[in-house]
Design a protein around this motif. Structure first.
Motif, PDB file in Angstrom:
ATOM      1  N   ARG A   1      12.994   1.636  29.735  1.00 42.30           N
ATOM      2  CA  ARG A   1      13.975   1.800  28.462  1.00 42.30           C
ATOM      3  C   ARG A   1      14.058   0.604  27.910  1.00 42.30           C
ATOM      4  O   ARG A   1      14.810   0.493  26.608  1.00 42.30           O
ATOM      5  CB  ARG A   1      15.225   2.342  29.038  1.00 42.30           C
ATOM      6  CG  ARG A   1      15.291   3.836  29.409  1.00 42.30           C
ATOM      7  CD  ARG A   1      16.532   4.455  29.532  1.00 42.30           C
ATOM      8  NE  ARG A   1      17.306   4.574  28.354  1.00 42.30           N
ATOM      9  CZ  ARG A   1      17.413   5.630  27.651  1.00 42.30           C
ATOM     10  NH1 ARG A   1      16.758   6.777  27.844  1.00 42.30           N
ATOM     11  NH2 ARG A   1      18.080   5.528  26.595  1.00 42.30           N
ATOM     12  N   MET A   2      13.642  -0.671  28.269  1.00 42.95           N
ATOM     13  CA  MET A   2      13.948  -1.797  27.839  1.00 42.95           C
ATOM     14  C   MET A   2      12.703  -2.405  26.938  1.00 42.95           C
ATOM     15  O   MET A   2      11.440  -1.916  27.140  1.00 42.95           O
ATOM     16  CB  MET A   2      14.170  -3.011  28.748  1.00 42.95           C
ATOM     17  CG  MET A   2      15.692  -3.128  29.107  1.00 42.95           C
ATOM     18  SD  MET A   2      16.349  -4.325  30.175  1.00 42.95           S
ATOM     19  CE  MET A   2      15.020  -4.913  31.033  1.00 42.95           C
TER      20      MET A   2
ATOM     21  N   THR B   1      25.875 -10.939  29.041  1.00 40.63           N
ATOM     22  CA  THR B   1      25.881 -10.129  27.535  1.00 40.63           C
ATOM     23  C   THR B   1      24.528 -10.017  27.237  1.00 40.63           C
ATOM     24  O   THR B   1      24.361  -9.620  26.001  1.00 40.63           O
ATOM     25  CB  THR B   1      26.503 -11.321  26.562  1.00 40.63           C
ATOM     26  OG1 THR B   1      25.852 -12.623  27.049  1.00 40.63           O
ATOM     27  CG2 THR B   1      27.951 -11.532  26.931  1.00 40.63           C
ATOM     28  N   TYR B   2      23.590 -10.071  28.166  1.00 37.57           N
ATOM     29  CA  TYR B   2      22.102  -9.627  27.962  1.00 37.57           C
ATOM     30  C   TYR B   2      21.680 -10.734  26.726  1.00 37.57           C
ATOM     31  O   TYR B   2      20.993 -10.155  25.765  1.00 37.57           O
ATOM     32  CB  TYR B   2      21.970  -8.242  27.356  1.00 37.57           C
ATOM     33  CG  TYR B   2      22.177  -7.149  28.137  1.00 37.57           C
ATOM     34  CD1 TYR B   2      21.042  -6.873  29.296  1.00 37.57           C
ATOM     35  CD2 TYR B   2      23.421  -6.808  28.851  1.00 37.57           C
ATOM     36  CE1 TYR B   2      21.284  -5.811  30.041  1.00 37.57           C
ATOM     37  CE2 TYR B   2      23.790  -5.721  29.833  1.00 37.57           C
ATOM     38  CZ  TYR B   2      22.516  -5.117  30.434  1.00 37.57           C
ATOM     39  OH  TYR B   2      22.548  -4.452  31.427  1.00 37.57           O
ATOM     40  N   ASN B   3      21.994 -11.786  26.794  1.00 37.60           N
ATOM     41  CA  ASN B   3      21.736 -12.820  25.673  1.00 37.60           C
ATOM     42  C   ASN B   3      20.930 -14.175  26.249  1.00 37.60           C
ATOM     43  O   ASN B   3      21.486 -15.093  26.489  1.00 37.60           O
ATOM     44  CB  ASN B   3      22.983 -13.321  25.205  1.00 37.60           C
ATOM     45  CG  ASN B   3      22.732 -14.251  23.940  1.00 37.60           C
ATOM     46  OD1 ASN B   3      21.673 -14.294  23.314  1.00 37.60           O
ATOM     47  ND2 ASN B   3      24.055 -15.003  23.843  1.00 37.60           N
ATOM     48  N   PHE B   4      19.717 -13.731  26.161  1.00 39.11           N
ATOM     49  CA  PHE B   4      18.659 -14.942  26.602  1.00 39.11           C
ATOM     50  C   PHE B   4      18.622 -15.744  25.523  1.00 39.11           C
ATOM     51  O   PHE B   4      18.771 -15.481  24.541  1.00 39.11           O
ATOM     52  CB  PHE B   4      17.221 -14.216  26.770  1.00 39.11           C
ATOM     53  CG  PHE B   4      17.255 -13.453  28.181  1.00 39.11           C
ATOM     54  CD1 PHE B   4      16.818 -13.923  29.515  1.00 39.11           C
ATOM     55  CD2 PHE B   4      17.339 -12.061  28.108  1.00 39.11           C
ATOM     56  CE1 PHE B   4      16.813 -13.371  30.553  1.00 39.11           C
ATOM     57  CE2 PHE B   4      17.051 -11.143  29.199  1.00 39.11           C
ATOM     58  CZ  PHE B   4      16.798 -12.132  30.270  1.00 39.11           C
TER      59      PHE B   4
ATOM     60  N   ASN C   1       6.332  -1.987  37.694  1.00 38.35           N
ATOM     61  CA  ASN C   1       7.568  -2.132  37.971  1.00 38.35           C
ATOM     62  C   ASN C   1       8.250  -2.888  36.693  1.00 38.35           C
ATOM     63  O   ASN C   1       9.325  -3.676  36.706  1.00 38.35           O
ATOM     64  CB  ASN C   1       7.977  -2.967  39.037  1.00 38.35           C
ATOM     65  CG  ASN C   1       7.542  -2.175  40.349  1.00 38.35           C
ATOM     66  OD1 ASN C   1       7.171  -1.092  40.396  1.00 38.35           O
ATOM     67  ND2 ASN C   1       7.689  -2.921  41.539  1.00 38.35           N
ATOM     68  N   LEU C   2       8.066  -2.381  35.440  1.00 39.87           N
ATOM     69  CA  LEU C   2       8.827  -2.323  34.333  1.00 39.87           C
ATOM     70  C   LEU C   2       9.960  -1.514  34.032  1.00 39.87           C
ATOM     71  O   LEU C   2      10.066  -0.603  34.487  1.00 39.87           O
ATOM     72  CB  LEU C   2       8.016  -2.402  33.060  1.00 39.87           C
ATOM     73  CG  LEU C   2       6.677  -3.196  33.022  1.00 39.87           C
ATOM     74  CD1 LEU C   2       5.897  -2.828  31.744  1.00 39.87           C
ATOM     75  CD2 LEU C   2       7.067  -4.604  33.139  1.00 39.87           C
ATOM     76  N   VAL C   3      11.145  -2.055  33.268  1.00 39.48           N
ATOM     77  CA  VAL C   3      12.042  -1.009  33.042  1.00 39.48           C
ATOM     78  C   VAL C   3      11.705  -0.601  31.839  1.00 39.48           C
ATOM     79  O   VAL C   3      11.500  -0.842  30.666  1.00 39.48           O
ATOM     80  CB  VAL C   3      13.360  -2.077  32.725  1.00 39.48           C
ATOM     81  CG1 VAL C   3      14.718  -1.033  32.355  1.00 39.48           C
ATOM     82  CG2 VAL C   3      13.973  -2.705  34.088  1.00 39.48           C
TER      83      VAL C   3
ATOM     84  N   ARG D   1       5.579 -11.452  32.616  1.00 37.12           N
ATOM     85  CA  ARG D   1       7.026 -11.566  33.370  1.00 37.12           C
ATOM     86  C   ARG D   1       6.774 -12.634  34.513  1.00 37.12           C
ATOM     87  O   ARG D   1       7.750 -13.311  34.813  1.00 37.12           O
ATOM     88  CB  ARG D   1       7.436 -10.261  33.742  1.00 37.12           C
ATOM     89  CG  ARG D   1       8.737 -10.347  34.728  1.00 37.12           C
ATOM     90  CD  ARG D   1       9.144  -9.059  34.873  1.00 37.12           C
ATOM     91  NE  ARG D   1       8.341  -8.221  35.839  1.00 37.12           N
ATOM     92  CZ  ARG D   1       8.464  -6.998  36.258  1.00 37.12           C
ATOM     93  NH1 ARG D   1       9.539  -6.117  35.793  1.00 37.12           N
ATOM     94  NH2 ARG D   1       7.647  -6.502  36.842  1.00 37.12           N
TER      95      ARG D   1
ATOM     96  N   GLY E   1      11.236   0.350  41.653  1.00 41.17           N
ATOM     97  CA  GLY E   1      10.262  -0.947  41.306  1.00 41.17           C
ATOM     98  C   GLY E   1      10.941  -1.943  40.476  1.00 41.17           C
ATOM     99  O   GLY E   1      10.687  -2.754  40.965  1.00 41.17           O
ATOM    100  N   PRO E   2      11.690  -1.577  39.281  1.00 38.29           N
ATOM    101  CA  PRO E   2      12.009  -2.771  38.524  1.00 38.29           C
ATOM    102  C   PRO E   2      13.144  -3.538  39.408  1.00 38.29           C
ATOM    103  O   PRO E   2      13.097  -4.772  39.196  1.00 38.29           O
ATOM    104  CB  PRO E   2      12.780  -2.085  37.435  1.00 38.29           C
ATOM    105  CG  PRO E   2      11.940  -0.975  37.192  1.00 38.29           C
ATOM    106  CD  PRO E   2      11.771  -0.288  38.678  1.00 38.29           C
TER     107      PRO E   2
ATOM    108  N   TYR F   1      20.097  -5.675  35.093  1.00 42.42           N
ATOM    109  CA  TYR F   1      18.997  -5.595  34.206  1.00 42.42           C
ATOM    110  C   TYR F   1      17.897  -4.421  34.674  1.00 42.42           C
ATOM    111  O   TYR F   1      17.248  -4.093  33.898  1.00 42.42           O
ATOM    112  CB  TYR F   1      18.271  -6.936  34.213  1.00 42.42           C
ATOM    113  CG  TYR F   1      18.999  -7.782  33.488  1.00 42.42           C
ATOM    114  CD1 TYR F   1      18.614  -8.074  32.095  1.00 42.42           C
ATOM    115  CD2 TYR F   1      20.222  -8.511  33.769  1.00 42.42           C
ATOM    116  CE1 TYR F   1      19.198  -8.975  31.295  1.00 42.42           C
ATOM    117  CE2 TYR F   1      20.989  -9.324  32.877  1.00 42.42           C
ATOM    118  CZ  TYR F   1      20.336  -9.358  31.607  1.00 42.42           C
ATOM    119  OH  TYR F   1      21.103 -10.347  30.752  1.00 42.42           O
TER     120      TYR F   1
ATOM    121  N   CYS G   1      13.263 -10.966  31.890  1.00 35.89           N
ATOM    122  CA  CYS G   1      13.740 -10.600  33.285  1.00 35.89           C
ATOM    123  C   CYS G   1      13.166 -11.612  34.144  1.00 35.89           C
ATOM    124  O   CYS G   1      13.919 -11.851  35.288  1.00 35.89           O
ATOM    125  CB  CYS G   1      13.552  -9.242  33.627  1.00 35.89           C
ATOM    126  SG  CYS G   1      14.604  -8.157  32.638  1.00 35.89           S
ATOM    127  N   GLY G   2      11.719 -12.036  33.895  1.00 38.33           N
ATOM    128  CA  GLY G   2      11.443 -13.134  34.903  1.00 38.33           C
ATOM    129  C   GLY G   2      12.414 -14.340  34.931  1.00 38.33           C
ATOM    130  O   GLY G   2      12.202 -15.275  35.892  1.00 38.33           O
TER     131      GLY G   2
END
Lengths: 274, 268
Positions: free
Chosen positions: A102-103, A124-127, A98-100, A169, B172-173, B190, A111-112
């Motif tokens: 394309r990332m 802003t997708y800014n961790f 269950n990973l994305v 994750r 899944g994700p 996300y 993402c965890g």
């Protein structure tokens, strides 16, 4: 918090029932309790309610009735926000990782931390730099030392590597409980042992409770402190692996014990190793 | 079947065409539909033949195209491009929340999902030219009516296509992120969005191309641009100028088409 409860009880389930629609319930009236640091394997062929039981433990599936307590917190009594916070401390890994795809690997791990990520940073997708560092530490701990992999897209990895990313994750959540849904079913035999060893090692070092669904009898016997066998949505065996006799196995799997391991060696699903 | 096909008389007879009363009936109905369609649309070979010299005459009047008119087409071309660009940008932004609400797997509730679906269907069920006619009445002649018409139609189409893309994402994700305690919108941002983004960009590019072509048609109902120049010249019998406008039009479409293709390949 229930003061009377055993200090070491981590997961408690009482009279848990889940029915989808009007069909026969997937699990029915299950009561169990798991201690801190216990390695539990839910055993049984597919379709006996292992997956449903597992998902009831973090309310991904809302039970029809019954009580689920994680670390003394009753999930059903929590607000929406409270449930999200509770989930943040329950790690979960899956059969299909269950990973994305394309990332990047690093993004997938971070993402965890979505549960605690601030609104603006999330938009802003800014961790934060701390999240980046924590992700790298988690990846190293999950056995992916090669930094070159971190910025690659997740779908360029092999099956074993993907599960390691998924474990990272989960680690970045700093969980108290690990839920694992058939985590080795999509891996080849060599990789299975490595991933199982990794999970076992992490659980022992951090004193984590692991609840893992499996259908591989031999693996369950090797790793579990306690095996819970399910059939038709009910517990048919609950005890240490050495008490799991052939007679019990026959009852659970509905076929002779020596035939079960044979079946396992046939269903290798993914070939490439790391 | 190693010996090749074996022909026997019984099989041949079974496979042969048989005229049954049902088949006869279907044929008669089909012929009837064709006949009334021909009558209804006033199709006539005779009129086509007798009218043919007029068509040739029209073409003769169109040649040579009025090359001097070219420099006066500059502004209409720019206007058409502007209509295409702004309507696509606004529509693709508006389509985003619509698609999110209209996708079964991420929509908050069926009470939201169903009306949004219906709204998107209405948006694309009525063609651009009808929307344009309506908005010419509302906001007057000019490019603005065309822009609104294109936006409405385009929100309907991109919204629906995108909603379907969202519904087709790998769940899944999403499950993994929910399990980690991510709230609904974070799960979408996300888990689903990275999967949908390439499709979204490709739809936007395609509809930019489409909107520019449609902007020309909308010129006919007074929405400005090259289309209006073309319409004006035809209705005032300046056929050489109309020809020039058509040449410019075709060139413009070809260039945009190529450019979009190039961008799509770059992105995906």
């Amino acid at each position: 918090m229930n003061i009377e409860a055993d200090q070491t009880t981590m997961v408690e389930v009482r009279n848990l029932t889940k029915a989808y629609g009007s069909s026969a319930p997937a699990i029915e009236d299950i009561s169990l309790s798991f201690k801190k640091g216990e390695f539990i394997v839910l055993l049984g062929p597919s379709g006996v309610g292992k997956s449903t039981l597992l998902r009831c433990l973090n309310f991904l599936v809302r039970p029809t009735s019954g009580i689920v307590k994680i670390n003394g917190q009753e999930l059903g009594a929590l607000s929406k926000k409270g449930l999200l916070q509770a989930r943040h401390h329950i790690g979960m890994i899956f059969q299909e990782f269950n990973l994305v795809n394309r990332m990047s690997v690093l993004m997938n791990v971070m993402c965890g931390r979505l549960g605690t990520l601030g609104t603006w940073r999330a938009l802003t997708y800014n961790f934060s730099p701390e999240d980046h560092e924590a992700a790298v530490r988690a990846l190293v701990r999950a056995g992916l030392e090669d930094q070159e992999l971190y910025l690659r897209r997740a779908d360029t990895l092999s099956g074993g590597q993907k599960q390691r990313v998924a474990i990272a994750r989960m680690l970045i959540q700093e969980p108290k409980v690990i839920l694992a849904d058939e985590p080795i079913a999509s891996l080849d035999v060599m990789m299975r042992a490595q991933i199982m060893d990794l999970i076992k090692d992490i659980a022992q070092r951090d004193g984590l409770t692991v609840v893992m669904s499996l259908h591989q009898l031999d693996v369950a016997k090797n790793y579990a402190d306690r095996i819970i066998a399910l059939a038709q949505g009910q517990v048919t065996f609950d005890g240490p692996p050495n008490e799991l006799t052939d007679a019990v196995i026959e009852r659970v799997f509905n076929k002779p014990a020596d035939e079960i391991d044979e079946e396992q060696t046939v269903e290798i699903t993914e070939a490439p190793a790391e | 079947m190693s010996n090749g096909p074996v022909l026997n008389e019984a099989a041949l007879r079974a496979g042969a065409f048989k005229m049954t009363p049902l088949r006869m009936g279907v044929m008669l109905i089909a012929v009837g539909v064709y006949w009334t369609s021909i009558k209804g649309t006033e199709m006539s070979i005779q009129e086509f033949v007798t009218g043919f010299p007029a068509i040739v005459d029209l073409l003769r009047q169109m040649f040579p195209p009025d090359w001097a008119y070219l420099k006066r087409l500059g502004w209409p071309v720019i206007e058409t491009l502007q209509i295409g660009i702004i309507s696509t940008v606004v529509a693709s932004i508006l389509a985003l929340p619509m698609a999110f609400l209209a996708a079964k797997n991420v929509s908050p509730h069926p009470i939201v999902y169903l009306p949004v679906r219906l709204f998107l269907t209405v948006c694309r069920g009525v063609s651009e030219i009808i929307w344009a006619l309506l908005f010419v009445v509302a906001v007057g002649l000019g490019p603005f009516a065309g822009v609104i018409a294109l936006i409405i139609y385009c929100v309907g189409v991109i919204g629906k296509l995108l909603a379907e893309a969202v519904e087709a994402v790998d769940p899944g994700p999403l499950e993994a992120m929910s399990a980690a305690g991510a709230s609904r919108w974070k799960v979408f941002l996300y888990g689903a969005w990275p999967q949908v983004l390439p499709l979204y960009l490709s739809y936007c590019l395609y509809y930019w191309d489409h909107n520019t072509r449609q902007a020309v048609v909308l010129g006919f109902v007074g929405a400005g641009g090259v289309g209006y120049a073309l319409f004006f010249n035809i209705s005032t019998y300046y056929f050489e100028k109309a020809m020039m406008a058509m040449i410019v039009l075709v060139l413009m479409i070809v260039v945009i088409d190529r450019f979009c293709l190039y961008l799509r390949q770059k992105i995906i």
